[in-house]
Design an enzyme around this catalytic site. Structure first.
Site, mmCIF file in Angstrom:
data_model
loop_
_atom_site.group_PDB
_atom_site.id
_atom_site.type_symbol
_atom_site.label_atom_id
_atom_site.label_comp_id
_atom_site.label_asym_id
_atom_site.label_seq_id
_atom_site.Cartn_x
_atom_site.Cartn_y
_atom_site.Cartn_z
ATOM 1 N N ARG A 147 -22.612 -3.703 -64.258
ATOM 2 C CA ARG A 147 -22.961 -4.251 -62.970
ATOM 3 C C ARG A 147 -21.705 -4.281 -62.115
ATOM 4 O O ARG A 147 -20.663 -4.758 -62.561
ATOM 5 C CB ARG A 147 -23.499 -5.680 -63.132
ATOM 6 C CG ARG A 147 -24.073 -6.251 -61.858
ATOM 7 C CD ARG A 147 -24.343 -7.732 -61.951
ATOM 8 N NE ARG A 147 -23.149 -8.509 -61.640
ATOM 9 C CZ ARG A 147 -23.197 -9.807 -61.329
ATOM 10 N NH1 ARG A 147 -24.358 -10.450 -61.315
ATOM 11 N NH2 ARG A 147 -22.074 -10.449 -61.059
ATOM 12 N N TYR A 159 -20.719 -13.026 -53.234
ATOM 13 C CA TYR A 159 -21.179 -13.353 -54.585
ATOM 14 C C TYR A 159 -20.569 -12.402 -55.609
ATOM 15 O O TYR A 159 -20.388 -11.217 -55.343
ATOM 16 C CB TYR A 159 -22.725 -13.252 -54.675
ATOM 17 C CG TYR A 159 -23.113 -13.165 -56.105
ATOM 18 C CD1 TYR A 159 -23.422 -11.946 -56.697
ATOM 19 C CD2 TYR A 159 -22.997 -14.284 -56.932
ATOM 20 C CE1 TYR A 159 -23.671 -11.847 -58.032
ATOM 21 C CE2 TYR A 159 -23.230 -14.191 -58.287
ATOM 22 C CZ TYR A 159 -23.563 -12.981 -58.837
ATOM 23 O OH TYR A 159 -23.779 -12.893 -60.161
ATOM 24 N N ASP A 210 -26.173 -6.598 -58.042
ATOM 25 C CA ASP A 210 -26.897 -7.841 -57.800
ATOM 26 C C ASP A 210 -26.773 -8.229 -56.330
ATOM 27 O O ASP A 210 -25.689 -8.572 -55.862
ATOM 28 C CB ASP A 210 -26.298 -8.949 -58.689
ATOM 29 C CG ASP A 210 -27.196 -10.175 -58.769
ATOM 30 O OD1 ASP A 210 -26.992 -10.989 -59.685
ATOM 31 O OD2 ASP A 210 -28.103 -10.305 -57.920
ATOM 32 N N HIS A 212 -28.349 -10.679 -55.041
ATOM 33 C CA HIS A 212 -28.318 -12.148 -55.148
ATOM 34 C C HIS A 212 -29.093 -12.828 -54.033
ATOM 35 O O HIS A 212 -28.600 -13.761 -53.380
ATOM 36 C CB HIS A 212 -26.873 -12.642 -55.199
ATOM 37 C CG HIS A 212 -26.684 -13.755 -56.201
ATOM 38 N ND1 HIS A 212 -26.623 -15.070 -55.846
ATOM 39 C CD2 HIS A 212 -26.570 -13.729 -57.546
ATOM 40 C CE1 HIS A 212 -26.449 -15.816 -56.929
ATOM 41 N NE2 HIS A 212 -26.423 -15.029 -57.977
ATOM 42 N N GLU A 236 -30.739 -5.829 -58.081
ATOM 43 C CA GLU A 236 -31.230 -7.121 -58.567
ATOM 44 C C GLU A 236 -31.378 -8.135 -57.441
ATOM 45 O O GLU A 236 -30.540 -8.204 -56.551
ATOM 46 C CB GLU A 236 -30.259 -7.652 -59.602
ATOM 47 C CG GLU A 236 -30.595 -9.012 -60.149
ATOM 48 C CD GLU A 236 -29.577 -9.507 -61.136
ATOM 49 O OE1 GLU A 236 -28.797 -8.688 -61.662
ATOM 50 O OE2 GLU A 236 -29.521 -10.730 -61.361
ATOM 51 N N GLU A 262 -34.189 -14.149 -62.748
ATOM 52 C CA GLU A 262 -33.329 -15.082 -63.490
ATOM 53 C C GLU A 262 -33.580 -16.528 -63.062
ATOM 54 O O GLU A 262 -33.337 -17.442 -63.841
ATOM 55 C CB GLU A 262 -31.861 -14.729 -63.307
ATOM 56 C CG GLU A 262 -31.324 -14.939 -61.926
ATOM 57 C CD GLU A 262 -29.885 -14.498 -61.802
ATOM 58 O OE1 GLU A 262 -29.551 -13.404 -62.283
ATOM 59 O OE2 GLU A 262 -29.096 -15.257 -61.237
ATOM 60 N N ARG A 283 -36.297 -10.530 -65.223
ATOM 61 C CA ARG A 283 -35.028 -11.077 -65.710
ATOM 62 C C ARG A 283 -35.158 -12.483 -66.284
ATOM 63 O O ARG A 283 -34.164 -13.130 -66.562
ATOM 64 C CB ARG A 283 -34.014 -11.104 -64.565
ATOM 65 C CG ARG A 283 -33.723 -9.798 -63.961
ATOM 66 C CD ARG A 283 -32.295 -9.306 -64.099
ATOM 67 N NE ARG A 283 -31.242 -10.243 -63.780
ATOM 68 C CZ ARG A 283 -30.250 -10.497 -64.640
ATOM 69 N NH1 ARG A 283 -30.258 -9.933 -65.834
ATOM 70 N NH2 ARG A 283 -29.271 -11.311 -64.336
ATOM 71 N N GLU A 339 -28.289 -8.623 -70.198
ATOM 72 C CA GLU A 339 -27.006 -8.938 -69.555
ATOM 73 C C GLU A 339 -26.088 -9.585 -70.579
ATOM 74 O O GLU A 339 -26.530 -10.428 -71.378
ATOM 75 C CB GLU A 339 -27.222 -9.899 -68.382
ATOM 76 C CG GLU A 339 -25.939 -10.274 -67.649
ATOM 77 C CD GLU A 339 -26.214 -11.100 -66.412
ATOM 78 O OE1 GLU A 339 -27.355 -11.532 -66.218
ATOM 79 O OE2 GLU A 339 -25.272 -11.308 -65.620
ATOM 80 N N TRP A 402 -27.423 -18.250 -51.581
ATOM 81 C CA TRP A 402 -26.103 -17.950 -52.157
ATOM 82 C C TRP A 402 -26.202 -16.766 -53.097
ATOM 83 O O TRP A 402 -27.179 -16.616 -53.812
ATOM 84 C CB TRP A 402 -25.554 -19.142 -52.928
ATOM 85 C CG TRP A 402 -24.358 -18.766 -53.713
ATOM 86 C CD1 TRP A 402 -23.128 -18.403 -53.223
ATOM 87 C CD2 TRP A 402 -24.265 -18.635 -55.138
ATOM 88 N NE1 TRP A 402 -22.279 -18.088 -54.229
ATOM 89 C CE2 TRP A 402 -22.940 -18.213 -55.418
ATOM 90 C CE3 TRP A 402 -25.152 -18.837 -56.192
ATOM 91 C CZ2 TRP A 402 -22.490 -18.001 -56.734
ATOM 92 C CZ3 TRP A 402 -24.712 -18.614 -57.494
ATOM 93 C CH2 TRP A 402 -23.394 -18.220 -57.724
HETATM 94 C C1 CS2 Z 1 -26.008 -13.847 -61.654
HETATM 95 C C2 CS2 Z 1 -25.624 -15.142 -62.272
HETATM 96 O O1 CS2 Z 1 -25.625 -12.918 -63.792
HETATM 97 C C3 CS2 Z 1 -26.275 -12.812 -62.735
HETATM 98 O O2 CS2 Z 1 -27.106 -11.922 -62.496
HETATM 99 O O3 CS2 Z 1 -27.075 -13.902 -60.759
HETATM 100 O O4 CS2 Z 1 -24.255 -15.101 -62.483
HETATM 101 C C4 CS2 Z 1 -25.948 -16.377 -61.469
HETATM 102 O O5 CS2 Z 1 -25.258 -16.316 -60.227
HETATM 103 C C5 CS2 Z 1 -25.495 -17.593 -62.237
HETATM 104 O O6 CS2 Z 1 -26.114 -17.562 -63.491
HETATM 105 C C6 CS2 Z 1 -25.856 -18.868 -61.507
HETATM 106 O O7 CS2 Z 1 -25.512 -19.974 -62.302
HETATM 107 MG MG MG Z 2 -28.329 -12.207 -60.854
#
Ligand code: CS2
Ligand code: MG
Length: 402
Positions: A147, A159, A210, A212, A236, A262, A283, A339, A402
């Site tokens: 990634r 991010y 990502d 995000h 992602e 996630e 995810r 991941e 975020w």
């Molecule tokens: C992120 C995470 O790993 C990822 O894909 O989206 O690092 C996420 O930001 C954190 O788990 C938030 O606590």
């Molecule tokens: Mg993520």
């Protein structure tokens, strides 16, 4: 096999983790991850004050009934706190069942569907040159899927970029950091980032990115189209997923594969995304989506619609979750990728485990249960230390994702 004790262990070996330990009358115990980054004590209290009293005396073998008892019995359903608490109980009970059967959990889930679990690494940098170097490091470690995140010209923060020389850890102590965001610089930059990655590393390595949650659906469609020449393994969280049908617009414009989930905590968060094939990878994780039992149900729905798993595996999910995820990943038919952000040595010392990485893949090991422990004496030496995820505002100060 009655439950005679259950307790919550909060520890902070560099970052906070919440662990549930369930003990049976036979002395067999199981562990479950209950960590919710930035809201850890909410889950710890939900477990200690409301769930643990209900577990004492229950049959530890009754995993499905306990799941339904905690899900339906609370009346108030779903949400990350509730489902992380239920996940911890579920995971600990699978650990107990494996130990009692003298089998690794994956054998209880239908056995291995593959020899090992392919994982992807994180590479990031403040700029493209640093990101290139970071990708090279991960390739040298043996990862074949990486990634890629980078600082964005014109933005002071974004991010996924670690502070200089430290492993990436988004939660910060001492209050909430505010980031600033602007979409245009990002959309102008991200194709250049991957153009450079392809020119440096060729077409073989699988590259992931990502977003995000930061784009609108049409902006995400534009990002997907801009990235098509670089054939990403996935893009992602392109847009917030509360409105699942929003992904239809992205799908209409781009063939870049999409991964989401996630932040999901139940099958209902992704039911439409999966059934309408609006995504390619789900995810959802053991710790935030109700445990191994519920994640299996999400994966079963996904299998019907040719959606594969791609579980979250950031460092704010504990080694207990990583162990459970690898047992799930090894067994589930429609596995995609896992991941893998390696925890620090400090964290690994608190959570000794069987799972191992080599040449781009992992295996949970064949110890009975999950193959992970918690050193309670060592854990006690790391008291909880409040930490918050950053917030993100647009340049005019409007709150953003975020
Ligand atoms: C992120 C995470 O790993 C990822 O894909 O989206 O690092 C996420 O930001 C954190 O788990 C938030 O606590
Ligand atoms: Mg993520």
């Amino acid at each position: 096999m009655k439950i005679v004790d259950a307790r919550v262990i909060v520890t902070c070996p560099g970052r906070n983790f919440v662990t549930l330990k369930i003990v049976t009358e036979d002395g067999v115990y199981g562990l479950g991850d209950a960590t919710l980054n930035g809201r850890e004590l909410a889950v710890a209290s939900y477990l200690t004050d409301h769930v643990v009293p209900l577990l004492i005396g229950r049959d530890a073998r009754a995993i499905e009934d306990t799941w339904q008892y905690l899900y339906k019995g609370a009346y108030w359903r779903r949400g990350p706190v509730t489902m992380s608490a239920i996940a911890a109980v579920d995971t600990a009970l699978w650990d107990i069942k494996g130990k009692a059967a003298n089998l690794p959990v994956y054998q209880l889930l239908g056995g291995a569907s593959r020899e090992s679990v392919r994982v992807y690494a994180h590479a990031n940098g403040l700029d493209v040159d640093q990101a290139v170097k970071a990708v090279a490091v991960q390739l040298d470690l043996g990862y074949t899927a990486i990634r890629v995140q980078s600082g964005i010209p014109g933005l002071s923060s974004t991010y996924g970029v670690a502070r200089a020389g430290r492993p990436y850890e988004p939660a910060e102590k001492g209050g909430v950091t505010e980031h600033r965001w602007s979409t245009e610089p990002y959309l102008n930059f991200v194709p250049r980032l991957f153009e450079r990655m392809r020119s440096e590393f060729g077409d073989e390595v699988d590259l992931l990115h990502d977003v995000h949650h930061r784009l609108t659906p049409i902006e995400a469609a534009r990002a997907g189209k801009l990235l098509e020449p670089y054939h990403l393994f996935w893009m992602e969280d392109p847009t917030p997923a509360e409105h699942q049908d929003a992904f239809r617009l992205i799908r209409q414009h781009t063939t870049t594969p999409i991964a989401v989930g996630e932040v999901f905590n139940s099958v209902f968060d992704c039911q439409h995304l999966i059934q309408a094939q609006l995504i390619d990878y789900i995810r959802a994780t053991v710790v935030h989506a109700g445990g191994i039992s519920h994640l299996r149900k999400i994966a079963a729905l996904a299998e019907l619609h040719q959606v594969r798993t791609g579980s979250h595996g950031a460092t704010d999910l504990s080694p207990i979750c990583m162990a459970a995820a690898l047992h799930f990943d090894l067994s589930v038919h429609n596995f995609g990728i896992q991941e893998h952000m390696p925890h620090t040595a400090e964290t690994d010392a608190v959570f000794p485990h069987e799972y191992a990485f080599a040449s781009g893949v992992m295996h949970p090991g064949d110890a009975p249960g999950l193959g992970v422990e918690i050193d309670e004496a060592l854990a006690a030496r790391y008291p909880y230390d409040p930490a918050y995820l950053p917030v993100n505002r647009r340049m005019d100060g409007t709150m953003h994702d975020w």
